[in-house]
Design an enzyme around this catalytic site. Structure first.
Site, short mmCIF file in Angstrom:
data_model
loop_
_atom_site.label_atom_id
_atom_site.label_comp_id
_atom_site.label_asym_id
_atom_site.label_seq_id
_atom_site.Cartn_x
_atom_site.Cartn_y
_atom_site.Cartn_z
N HIS A 1 0.83 -1.20 0.00
CA HIS A 1 0.00 0.00 0.00
C HIS A 1 0.87 1.25 0.00
CE1 HIS A 1 -2.27 -3.33 1.71
NE2 HIS A 1 -3.37 -2.72 1.32
N HIS B 1 -1.88 -1.38 7.17
CA HIS B 1 -1.57 -1.60 5.74
C HIS B 1 -0.54 -0.58 5.25
CE1 HIS B 1 -4.97 1.25 5.80
NE2 HIS B 1 -4.47 1.75 4.69
N GLY C 1 -3.39 -4.27 11.50
CA GLY C 1 -3.84 -4.70 10.16
C GLY C 1 -5.35 -4.80 10.18
N LEU D 1 -8.35 -3.34 10.95
CA LEU D 1 -8.50 -1.91 11.23
C LEU D 1 -9.27 -1.67 12.52
CD1 LEU D 1 -9.11 -0.82 7.56
CD2 LEU D 1 -7.21 -0.06 9.01
N ASP E 1 -9.15 6.29 7.70
CA ASP E 1 -10.62 6.27 7.67
C ASP E 1 -11.15 4.93 8.17
OD1 ASP E 1 -11.12 8.86 6.38
OD2 ASP E 1 -10.15 7.96 4.63
N ASN F 1 -7.83 11.22 4.44
CA ASN F 1 -7.53 11.38 3.00
C ASN F 1 -8.74 11.15 2.10
OD1 ASN F 1 -7.81 8.59 2.75
ND2 ASN F 1 -5.60 8.19 2.79
N HIS G 1 -4.27 3.14 -3.26
CA HIS G 1 -4.40 2.53 -1.94
C HIS G 1 -3.62 1.23 -1.79
CE1 HIS G 1 -6.23 0.74 1.63
NE2 HIS G 1 -6.35 -0.34 0.89
N ARG H 1 -17.60 -19.85 38.53
CA ARG H 1 -17.39 -18.39 38.46
C ARG H 1 -17.22 -17.83 39.87
NH1 ARG H 1 -23.19 -15.32 37.97
NH2 ARG H 1 -24.42 -16.93 38.97
N GLU I 1 -17.17 -5.30 24.19
CA GLU I 1 -16.28 -6.46 24.28
C GLU I 1 -15.08 -6.34 23.33
OE1 GLU I 1 -19.57 -6.63 23.82
OE2 GLU I 1 -20.34 -7.61 25.62
N ASP J 1 -32.06 -17.68 30.08
CA ASP J 1 -31.85 -16.62 29.09
C ASP J 1 -31.99 -17.12 27.66
OD1 ASP J 1 -31.66 -14.32 30.58
OD2 ASP J 1 -29.51 -14.53 30.93
N HIS K 1 -28.12 -16.63 24.60
CA HIS K 1 -27.12 -16.50 25.65
C HIS K 1 -26.43 -17.82 25.99
CE1 HIS K 1 -28.84 -12.61 25.99
NE2 HIS K 1 -28.24 -12.30 27.13
N ARG L 1 -22.20 -20.77 35.42
CA ARG L 1 -23.10 -19.93 36.22
C ARG L 1 -23.69 -20.76 37.36
NH1 ARG L 1 -29.32 -19.06 35.31
NH2 ARG L 1 -29.68 -17.47 36.87
C1 LIG Z 1 -11.18 -5.09 10.04
C2 LIG Z 1 -10.68 -4.88 8.64
N1 LIG Z 1 -11.55 -4.90 7.63
C3 LIG Z 1 -11.11 -4.76 6.37
C4 LIG Z 1 -9.79 -4.59 6.11
C5 LIG Z 1 -9.29 -4.49 4.68
N2 LIG Z 1 -8.81 -3.15 4.39
C6 LIG Z 1 -7.52 -2.83 4.43
S1 LIG Z 1 -7.25 -1.23 4.11
C7 LIG Z 1 -8.89 -0.93 3.85
C8 LIG Z 1 -9.42 0.41 3.46
C9 LIG Z 1 -8.79 1.37 4.17
O1 LIG Z 1 -9.10 2.66 3.76
P1 LIG Z 1 -8.43 3.75 4.64
O2 LIG Z 1 -8.54 3.30 6.04
O3 LIG Z 1 -8.99 5.06 4.30
O4 LIG Z 1 -6.90 3.65 4.25
P2 LIG Z 1 -6.22 4.38 3.01
O5 LIG Z 1 -7.12 4.18 1.84
O6 LIG Z 1 -6.11 5.78 3.38
O7 LIG Z 1 -4.91 3.70 2.83
C10 LIG Z 1 -9.61 -2.09 4.05
C11 LIG Z 1 -11.09 -2.19 3.91
C12 LIG Z 1 -8.92 -4.57 7.20
N3 LIG Z 1 -7.60 -4.41 7.06
N4 LIG Z 1 -9.39 -4.68 8.45
#
Ligand SMILES: Cc1ncc(C[n+]2csc(CCOP(=O)(O)OP(=O)(O)O)c2C)c(N)n1
Length: 688
Positions: free
Chosen positions: A39, A79, A127, A129, A168, A198, A274, A369, A423, A481, A485, A532
């Site tokens: 990237h 990334h 990684g 996100l 983002d 961006n 990207h 527990r 969580e 529950d 649950h 429980r």
């Molecule tokens: C939880 C998760 N879902 C999906 C991805 C796949 N993924 C990697 S980068 C990206 C898009 C990221 O866009 P942005 O965060 O704006 O990064 P930029 O384009 O600025 O590099 C996605 C969907 C991931 N890494 N983690």
């Protein structure tokens, strides 16, 4: 070092700034181009703000990446790791240029996303996100908690910031709201987040998906928010960072308007920048456009390198100063200093597990527990580094340390955490606390909700982090529950995470032993799976094998009564161990000799020698597994022909004992299944 004077002497003039920033940009571009994978866009756009941070304010020592009072920097947008690797190389970490040239290749120290432990200076594996942001919250929590515990008037030995770079995607993920809300609530003023705003994600413009007012959102969480319109304005970013540090009562978000693929004539501000190499022609055009030599690639101008490498001397000065401060602290507070060293090194104090409770049948019935809560009280008093809580289920999960106080803005010395109903963030915060070091973090919820925190658990296992999970309400036996649950497939899901140790103790005494495993295991997470409902206590007088047996994962709890060679082995975990014991008694009246193997941890049992496992489960004896969970997994674990009394549907809403009965967890059904297995076994034997 007096930061203002020394830093101003080190600040590069604008032209040198630009040279340094372009060095980072083109190292990243070349890394991705050479690997033809990765990237380039985020590094190109964010190099300037990362430079502003690393050059102007980040406190780090490339020659000692583990120095306890360093600032933490987490690249949540993992990334974009080419940017981080470039920074680590040029500032003088042990990451040679050769490693940058082997980006994303087998065995390199520059993997496709940052991996903690693989690359010096990488503070967290990122990684997925959003996880890194919540890790940063955990690190900032660890900082204030340790500061509250160790700093003394005139001695600030814990005093650092946590910086996170997000994209983002990090802010779109729900975990960012969970973690952002928690950080705002906790007034974590030393958490500073740089946002690469961006406007681009993989599918195109954020106009497609992400149009809320992010600044207002974080302001509503209680954050201090700033915007920098021109990312290449290093001084503006540096000033925003200074403002953020000056704001001690709120975490900070600095949204910097960056441009993905900055400088690329055809790809800047497009999703094309990207996630793939720019391409040879575009690399050439970009370099030409920015007055950068087209070849050789991986070019690092001498002046830039010289400027970056000042980080080594600067870091050394900062660390030496801290060490002097620590020495003075140690002179005045020798015990506290030794204690600080101990927790940072993750050493357990001598005798930490002496005199843990021994429960007797007179104490029962007791839910595991509840037994766990009693152990936590004792361990919590012996191990001040234990800190944790629950995702708003404390009264159910029994996770509080009595008398340890709540961790809250008015009392960062408190050790009982209230994660709220979050969580996913809880898991990632626990990871951040463990990554910071100095704490033994733990968190609890109902077993069924562990699915909400699977991503951070996976990362904890990947990074061998000593995090403890307390998962209660562990089966359909939890009752009324109902199926939403009642966990069914969660046990097999947890056991299947490489490096995770799952323990499902059968009673209060097995629970004590399970906690011994959890605290003693310094390399990787442990999930304690607890009931429980009340369970009889297995008296150590009758079942002396328990304390050592649990450590081995599986052991003979009660052997076949009249012979060394049982007709059948009943393997059970948790609450079903009692059913197995009752079944063994009933089977005896039917002329069947049954051995009961308690197997609180298949993960630990799998680690034992072949001889041990053969002793417990001789190959020629048929087996019946009894576990109130999905039968998936047992076949691969103890053999293809195994019979399992398990659950292959969801649970039902009714009292726990009633549900258990309807799903076949009765002595009668155990005996019926045993006879079925024995008949099949005989049939097979007669065919041979
Ligand atoms: C939880 C998760 N879902 C999906 C991805 C796949 N993924 C990697 S980068 C990206 C898009 C990221 O866009 P942005 O965060 O704006 O990064 P930029 O384009 O600025 O590099 C996605 C969907 C991931 N890494 N983690």
């Amino acid at each position: 070092m007096s930061s203002s004077t020394t830093l101003s002497a080190l600040i590069a003039p604008p032209a040198l700034d630009e040279l340094c920033i372009n060095t980072l940009r083109f190292l990243a571009v070349d890394m991705v181009q050479k690997a033809n994978s990765g990237h380039p866009g985020l590094p190109m756009g964010s190099a300037s703000m990362a430079y502003a941070l690393w050059d102007r304010s980040l406190k780090f020592n490339p020659r000692d990446p583990r120095w306890p009072d360093r600032d933490r920097f987490v690249l949540s947008a993992g990334h974009g790791c080419a940017l981080l690797y470039a920074l680590l190389h040029v500032t003088g970490y042990d990451l040679p240029l050769e490693e940058l040239k082997r980006f994303r290749q087998w065995g390199s120290r520059t993997p496709g996303h940052p991996e903690y432990g693989k690359t010096p200076g990488v503070e967290a594996t990122t990684g997925p996100l959003g996880q890194g942001l919540a890790n940063g919250v955990g690190m900032a929590i660890a900082e204030v908690a340790l500061a509250a515990r160790f700093n003394r008037p005139g001695h600030r030995i814990v005093d650092h910031y946590t910086y996170v770079l997000v994209s983002d995607g990090d802010l779109e993920e729900g975990i960012s709201s969970e973690a952002g809300s928690d950080a705002g609530h906790q007034h974590l003023g030393k958490l500073i987040v740089l946002y690469a705003d961006n406007h681009i994600t993989i599918e195109g413009s954020t106009e497609l998906t992400f149009t809320e007012d992010r600044m207002a959102r974080f302001a509503a969480f209680g954050w201090h928010v700033q915007r920098v319109e021109r990312s290449n304005d290093v001084e503006a970013v540096a000033l925003a960072l200074e403002n953020a540090r000056a704001e001690s009562g709120r975490p900070s978000l600095i949204a910097v308007r960056t441009h993905i693929g900055f400088g690329s004539p055809h790809k800047q501000d497009t999703a094309a920048a990207h996630g793939e190499a720019l391409g040879v022609d575009e690399v050439r055009l970009t370099k030409e456009g920015m007055d950068w030599p087209v070849s050789p690639s991986f070019h690092i101008p001498e002046e830039a390198l010289e400027h970056f490498r000042r980080a080594v001397a600067r870091g050394n000065v900062e660390q030496v100063e801290w060490e002097a401060r620590f020495k003075a602290f140690a002179q005045e507070h020798p015990d506290l200093a030794a204690e600080f060293q101990r927790v940072i090194d993750r050493h357990l104090p001598k005798g930490w597990d002496a005199g843990l409770p021994v429960f007797t049948s007179a104490d029962g019935p007791m839910a595991t527990r509840v037994a766990s809560g009693k152990v936590i009280e004792i361990l919590g008093s012996r191990l001040p580094e234990m800190m944790g809580g629950s995702a708003d289920l404390g009264p159910s999960t029994h996770t509080d340390i009595q008398g340890a106080g709540n961790f809250e803005p008015e009392n960062w010395a408190g050790r009982n955490m209230h994660f709220g109903i979050r969580e996913n963030a809880m898991g990632a915060i626990l990871n951040g606390m463990a990554l910071h070091r100095g704490l033994i973090p733990y968190g609890g919820t109902f077993l069924v909700f562990c699915d909400y925190m699977r991503p951070p658990m996976r990362l904890a296992a990947m990074n061998a982090l000593p995090v403890i999970y307390i998962f209660t309400h562990d089966s359909i036996g939890m009752g009324e529950d109902g199926p939403t649950h009642q966990p069914v497939e969660q046990l097999v899901g947890l056991r299947s995470i490489p490096g995770m140790v799952v323990l499902r103790p059968a009673d209060a005494n097995e629970t004590v032993a399970a906690w011994r495993v959890a605290i003693g295991r310094q390399q990787g997470p442990v999930a304690l799976v607890l009931t429980r409902q009340g369970l009889p206590v297995l008296d150590l007088k009758s079942y002396p094998a328990i304390p050592d047996g649990v450590l081995l994962g599986g052991y003979i709890l009660a052997d076949s009564p009249a012979t060394e060679h049982p007709d059948i082995i009943l393997i059970a975990t948790g609450s079903e161990v009692h059913l197995a014991l009752d079944g063994r008694d009933r089977l005896l009246t039917q002329g069947v000799q049954a051995r009961v193997v308690s197997m609180p941890s298949t993960n630990l049992f799998a680690l034992q020698s072949d001889d041990y496992r053969e002793m417990i489960l001789p190959a020629d004896v048929p087996l019946l597994v009894i576990e109130a969970g999905s039968p998936v997994g047992w076949q691969s674990f103890v053999g293809p022909k195994i019979a399992v009394i398990g659950i292959d549907t969801f649970g039902s809403s009714a009292p726990g004992t009633v549900v258990m009965e309807h799903y076949g967890f009765t002595v009668k059904n155990v005996c019926r299944q045993v006879h079925h297995v024995l008949d099949q076994h005989k049939e097979k034997a007669s065919c041979v």
